[in-house]
Design an enzyme around this catalytic site. Structure first.
Site, PDB file in Angstrom:
ATOM      1  N   GLY A  14      -6.538  -9.762   6.916  1.00 41.70           N
ATOM      2  CA  GLY A  14      -7.037  -8.480   6.445  1.00 41.70           C
ATOM      3  C   GLY A  14      -7.794  -7.756   7.543  1.00 41.70           C
ATOM      4  O   GLY A  14      -7.642  -8.049   8.731  1.00 41.70           O
ATOM      5  N   PHE A  15      -8.665  -6.829   7.151  1.00 46.91           N
ATOM      6  CA  PHE A  15      -9.382  -6.037   8.143  1.00 46.91           C
ATOM      7  C   PHE A  15     -10.241  -6.912   9.050  1.00 46.91           C
ATOM      8  O   PHE A  15     -10.273  -6.717  10.270  1.00 46.91           O
ATOM      9  CB  PHE A  15     -10.264  -4.994   7.440  1.00 46.91           C
ATOM     10  CG  PHE A  15      -9.481  -3.860   6.839  1.00 46.91           C
ATOM     11  CD1 PHE A  15      -8.906  -2.896   7.639  1.00 46.91           C
ATOM     12  CD2 PHE A  15      -9.317  -3.765   5.468  1.00 46.91           C
ATOM     13  CE1 PHE A  15      -8.182  -1.848   7.099  1.00 46.91           C
ATOM     14  CE2 PHE A  15      -8.601  -2.729   4.907  1.00 46.91           C
ATOM     15  CZ  PHE A  15      -8.028  -1.761   5.720  1.00 46.91           C
ATOM     16  N   GLU A 176      -9.450   5.866  -9.017  1.00 48.61           N
ATOM     17  CA  GLU A 176      -8.250   6.325  -8.317  1.00 48.61           C
ATOM     18  C   GLU A 176      -7.001   6.067  -9.132  1.00 48.61           C
ATOM     19  O   GLU A 176      -6.111   6.927  -9.234  1.00 48.61           O
ATOM     20  CB  GLU A 176      -8.173   5.641  -6.950  1.00 48.61           C
ATOM     21  CG  GLU A 176      -9.232   6.148  -5.979  1.00 48.61           C
ATOM     22  CD  GLU A 176      -9.445   5.248  -4.776  1.00 48.61           C
ATOM     23  OE1 GLU A 176     -10.028   5.732  -3.795  1.00 48.61           O
ATOM     24  OE2 GLU A 176      -9.043   4.063  -4.816  1.00 48.61           O
TER      25      GLU A 176
END
Length: 455
Positions: A14-15, A176
Site C-alpha cells: 500500500g502507500f 462518497e
C-alpha cells in the site's frame, strides 16, 4: 562477520510499503516487498471504481512495474502468516495455499487494516466493505444488478426493496458511496430503463454520530449533509446497524427505543476497521501492546518496543492519535526508509513527526470538501482541489492521464460511466480449484515446509 547487504522485508504494497521501498530503491540494501495482491491500490478512489466511473487499471498498478527500475527491490506474491522474531523469518502463503519463508534483517509491517463488523462476522456476507479491488467489483455487481432485477419486477414492496440502498457508516467512504449511488441513479441511469424510474432509488446513510464526516470541521460537515440531502440521500443519524440479512438492515437508536428495520436488498459497510490477522499475530509474538482495534503501540521512531529491527507504519500505528489516512502511511514509509539509511551511515534515528496535509471528501460532481489546517473549501472550489490532490498521488503517468481524461469525459457527457461492466460468475466453476485466498481465510492452515528465500 559477513559482507552481505542488509535485507529489508516490507510486508504490504500500500502507500506505506510503496513509499518506503521507493526511498530505498538504488541504495546498498536488498529490499523484498511481500504483498497478497502484488499490486498497489489507490484506495481513496476505490468507490469510483465500484460505481463505474474509473476502471481497475486506473486505480491500481503492478508492484513489479512500480519497481522495474530498481534492481535491489524484489516483489513476491504471498500473504504473511507467521513471524519468528528470534530467527528473523516470516512464513507466507501462496495463492495455492502452499507456503514459503523469507528471512530479513529489518522488517517493515505495512499491512493496513481490514473492515470491522464489530463481532458480527455474518454481516460480511450481505454487506461488503470497501477495502480491496474484489470489494469494488462485488459492489459494482450488486449495485447494477439491483436495478436490473427491479426492472423485471412488478410495482410493489419487492421492487422497492431492490431500489433501496443502505450504507453503514458516515465517514468519507460512506458519504462518497452514498452520493455516487444517488448521482448514478439520477443521471447515469435516468433514461436507460423502461419499467422502473432509477430516480426512485432510495439511498439510506446510517451513522451513530450526530453528524456525518466527524473528522471534518462542523461547518464543512453541515455543508456535506445539505448536499447529500439535495441529492436525495436520506440521513439516519444516531443509530447503529446491528444486523444485516438478505432482506435488509436492522438499526438500534443510540438514545434507546425499539429497533427499526429497513427493507434494502443492497447494503454496503464502511463503519469500522480492525487489524488484519498477521498484525495481531505480530503483537502476540513480540509482546507489543495494542488497542481494541489491534493498532500496535510503537516507539517514537515507529519501531516495536524491544524490537528495533521491526517497524510498523500506516493505519496500524497506535500512537499519538495518528490518523488512518494515506498521507500518514506515505510519511511513515518515508520515515522508516530514512531511519534505515541513517543507520547505514552510522547516524541515529529520528522520531517520527506527522505533518497533517488535510482531509478531502467527494460528494457529487462539482461538490467536494477540502480541509487543510484553517483552510476550508467546499462546493466547486473544493471539487477542483480534491481532483488535483488525487491526481498528484496517483501512481504512474499513464494512470494520471487516463483518469483525468475519464473525469473530463464524465463531465462533458452528463456523468456517463464507461466502466459499468460486471459478471455474475460461472456457476459451473469449481471454487475449490481457484487460485484464491477465500478458501483459506476462515480456517487458517498451519504452514507447510517450504523453501527459504534469502537475498
Amino acid at each position: 562477520m559477513t559482507n552481505r547487504r542488509l535485507r529489508v522485508l516490507i510486508i504490504g504494497g500500500g502507500f506505506g510499503g510503496l513509499f518506503c521501498a521507493r526511498r530505498l530503491g538504488g541504495t546498498d540494501v536488498d529490499v523484498t516487498v511481500l504483498d497478497r495482491a502484488a499490486g498497489h491500490l489507490f484506495q481513496p478512489l476505490l468507490y469510483q471504481c465500484a460505481t463505474g466511473t474509473l476502471s481497475i487499471g486506473q486505480i491500481s498498478r503492478p508492484l513489479r512495474e512500480q519497481f522495474a527500475g530498481h534492481r535491489n527491490i524484489t516483489t513476491l506474491l504471498g500473504e504473511a502468516l507467521e513471524l519468528d522474531a528470534d530467527s528473523r523469518r516470516v512464513t507466507a502463503r501462496r495463492p495455492d495455499e502452499t507456503t514459503f519463508t523469507v528471512d530479513y534483517d529489518v522488517l517493515v509491517v505495512a499491512v493496513g487494516m481490514q473492515q470491522s463488523y464489530f463481532g458480527n462476522a455474518h454481516i460480511a456476507q450481505w454487506a461488503p466493505g470497501m477495502k480491496t479491488l474484489d470489494d469494488a467489483l462485488s459492489i459494482r455487481q450488486r449495485l447494477f444488478t439491483a436495478f436490473e432485477i427491479a426492472e423485471t419486477l412488478p410495482p410493489g414492496a419487492e421492487r422497492d426493496s431492490w431500489l433501496t440502498f443502505a450504507v453503514a457508516g458516515g465517514g468519507p467512504t460512506g458519504v462518497e458511496l452514498a452520493g455516487q449511488i444517488r448521482e448514478m441513479a439520477t443521471r447515469t441511469l435516468s433514461n436507460e430503463f423502461h419499467s422502473i424510474d432509477p430516480e426512485d432509488a432510495r439511498v439510506l446513510l446510517f451513522d451513530g454520530g450526530d453528524r456525518v464526516l466527524k473528522s471534518f470541521a462542523p461547518d464543512l460537515a453541515g455543508k456535506a449533509a445539505s448536499t447529500l440531502q439535495r441529492l436525495g440521500v436520506e440521513l439516519r443519524l444516531g443509530v447503529h446497524v446491528t444486523d444485516v440479512n438478505r432482506h435488509g438492515v436492522t438499526v438500534s437508536p443510540k438514545a434507546g427505543g425499539a429497533d427499526q428495520e429497513y427493507a434494502a436488498r443492497t447494503v454496503l459497510w464502511t463503519a469500522g476497521v480492525e487489524a488484519v490477522p498477521f498484525a495481531r499475530h505480530l503483537a502476540d509474538v513480540v509482546g507489543a501492546a495494542s488497542d481494541r482495534s489491534g493498532r500496535i503501540h510503537v516507539e517514537p521512531d515507529l519501531s516495536v518496543p524491544g524490537r528495533p529491527e521491526i517497524f510498523v507504519i500506516g493505519d496500524l500505528v497506535g500512537r499519538d492519535g495518528l490518523p488512518g489516512v494515506a498521507e500518514n502511511a506515505m510519511q511513515g514509509g518515508l520515515h522508516v526508509a530514512a531511519c534505515i539509511r541513517r543507520e547505514l551511515e552510522g547516524r541515529t534515528r529520528k522520531p517520527y513527526r506527522y505533518r497533517d496535509l488535510g482531509s478531502a471528501a467527494y460528494i457529487s460532481r462539482g461538490n467536494a470538501l477540502l480541509q487543510v489546517g484553517p483552510i476550508r473549501v467546499a462546493g466547486f472550489p473544493g471539487w477542483l482541489a480534491w481532483g488535483l490532490l488525487h491526481i498528484a498521488f496517483l501512481t504512474g503517468v499513464s494512470n494520471r492521464i487516463s483518469t483525468v481524461a475519464t473525469w473530463l469525459a464524465t463531465i462533458a457527457r452528463t456523468n456517463r460511466r464507461h466502466h459499468r461492466a460486471f459478471m455474475l460468475g460461472d456457476s459451473h466453476t469449481n471454487t475449490e480449484q481457484r487460485y484464491t485466498w477465500a478458501t483459506c481465510d476462515d480456517q487458517p492452515s498451519r504452514p507447510q515446509p517450504g523453501p527459504v528465500i534469502e537475498k
